[in-house]
Design an enzyme around this catalytic site. Structure first.
Site, PDB file in Angstrom:
ATOM      1  N   GLU A 132       0.821  -1.209   0.000  1.00  0.00           N
ATOM      2  CA  GLU A 132       0.000   0.000   0.000  1.00  0.00           C
ATOM      3  C   GLU A 132       0.856   1.260   0.000  1.00  0.00           C
ATOM      4  O   GLU A 132       1.797   1.390   0.782  1.00  0.00           O
ATOM      5  CB  GLU A 132      -0.903  -0.003   1.249  1.00  0.00           C
ATOM      6  CG  GLU A 132      -1.857  -1.179   1.272  1.00  0.00           C
ATOM      7  CD  GLU A 132      -2.780  -1.192   2.490  1.00  0.00           C
ATOM      8  OE1 GLU A 132      -2.755  -0.215   3.285  1.00  0.00           O
ATOM      9  OE2 GLU A 132      -3.524  -2.173   2.643  1.00  0.00           O
ATOM     10  N   GLU A 139      -8.705   1.742  -3.936  1.00  0.00           N
ATOM     11  CA  GLU A 139      -9.707   1.436  -2.905  1.00  0.00           C
ATOM     12  C   GLU A 139     -10.385   2.712  -2.422  1.00  0.00           C
ATOM     13  O   GLU A 139      -9.710   3.680  -2.032  1.00  0.00           O
ATOM     14  CB  GLU A 139      -9.029   0.707  -1.718  1.00  0.00           C
ATOM     15  CG  GLU A 139     -10.023   0.384  -0.619  1.00  0.00           C
ATOM     16  CD  GLU A 139      -9.595  -0.757   0.287  1.00  0.00           C
ATOM     17  OE1 GLU A 139      -8.493  -1.308   0.095  1.00  0.00           O
ATOM     18  OE2 GLU A 139     -10.376  -1.101   1.187  1.00  0.00           O
TER      19      GLU A 139
HETATM   20  O1  KIV Z   1      -6.485  -7.377   1.500  1.00  0.00           O
HETATM   21  C1  KIV Z   1      -7.352  -7.238   0.640  1.00  0.00           C
HETATM   22  O2  KIV Z   1      -8.303  -8.003   0.557  1.00  0.00           O
HETATM   23  C2  KIV Z   1      -7.215  -6.123  -0.278  1.00  0.00           C
HETATM   24  C3  KIV Z   1      -8.439  -5.679  -1.036  1.00  0.00           C
HETATM   25  C4  KIV Z   1      -8.251  -4.403  -1.681  1.00  0.00           C
HETATM   26  C5  KIV Z   1      -8.894  -6.601  -2.056  1.00  0.00           C
HETATM   27  O3  KIV Z   1      -6.171  -5.575  -0.382  1.00  0.00           O
END
Ligand code: KIV
Length: 257
Positions: free
Chosen positions: A114, A181
């Protein structure tokens, strides 16, 4: 020769066909998703919330992801199998590479982390070692504690600009796809137009190159919380409760031997 779907095949789906992606954390779900033709399966750190009972994803460890990834990999899917680098597992480039290599050794074809420009040295270290990388922008669940909740990103101009620049930086660094997201749908559409790699939206509107969902949300398997943007297509938890209750009753009422 393996017929496993490769990152370049996911990448070239952009503009041709929409990409459906789902999460799995074990052998049977990976096999079911694969048999249903899902081309990209993620062992996501949502594992923490929908399987391990944590409040958010920040408690998930490398060992937990590896354990579930190994189970998913045993399904030998045709789908590309991606895995999340958990919270604090990619704090610097050296750590990011070491942990990305661990996930590859546990059966992942690709890793996801991320962040945008903030984690660019980590992304460069991972891609530089020929490990396929998926970006993740917008609401970053691993930052939920600092952020104080899950909220839509891109509603203000500075966020819109940052999202476009982060996505371009990740694509330039070699990410082959980017999860968006909870990004305001017009901004998700703009990001999608502004990069050459596919975007996979989750709660970010329909104008992304693909959609990714937590499978438990799609199937109604975790009824205690459903994100607002998901309409479960099955009420699996309710059906399970009914069958289990009926079975319990049949056992309780059967004659004693
Ligand atoms: O951990 C997860 O499920 C994700 C979602 C964005 C699909 O990163």
């Amino acid at each position: 020769m393996s017929n496993r779907i490769r990152p370049d095949q996911i990448r070239t789906m952009k503009g041709r066909e929409k990409i459906p992606a789902l999460t799995a954390y074990d052998f049977p779900m990976t096999r079911l998703l694969d048999e249903a033709g899902i081309p990209l399966i993620l062992v996501g750190d949502s594992l923490g919330m929908v399987v391990l009972g944590y409040k958010d994803t920040t408690s998930v460890t490398m060992e937990e992801i590896e354990h579930h990834l190994r189970a998913a990999a045993r399904a030998k899917p045709r789908a590309l199998l991606a895995a999340d680098l958990p919270y604090r597992s990619y704090d610097d480039p050296e750590l990011a590479l070491k942990n990305a290599q661990r996930l590859i050794a546990a059966g992942a074809d690709s890793v996801k982390a991320e962040g945008g420009r903030k984690i660019l040295p980590q992304v460069q270290a991972i891609v530089g070692a020929d490990i396929p990388f998926i970006g993740h922008l917008g609401m970053l669940p691993q930052s939920v504690r600092e952020e104080g909740g899950y909220r839509i990103k891109g509603k203000i101009e500075s966020e819109r600009e940052a999202l476009v620049e982060d996505a371009q930086a990740l694509a330039a660094a070699g990410a082959f796809a980017i999860v968006l997201e909870l990004v305001a749908p017009p901004v998700a559409a703009e990001v999608t137009r502004s990069i050459s790699v596919p975007t996979l939206g989750i709660g970010s509107g329909l104008d992304c190159d693909g959609q990714i969902l937590v499978t438990s949300d799609l199937l109604g398997l975790f009824p205690w919380f459903t994100p607002r943007f998901v309409t479960p297509r099955l009420n699996a938890a309710e059906q399970m409760r009914t069958v289990i209750t009926e079975w319990r009753a049949s056992i309780s009422s059967s004659p004693r031997t």
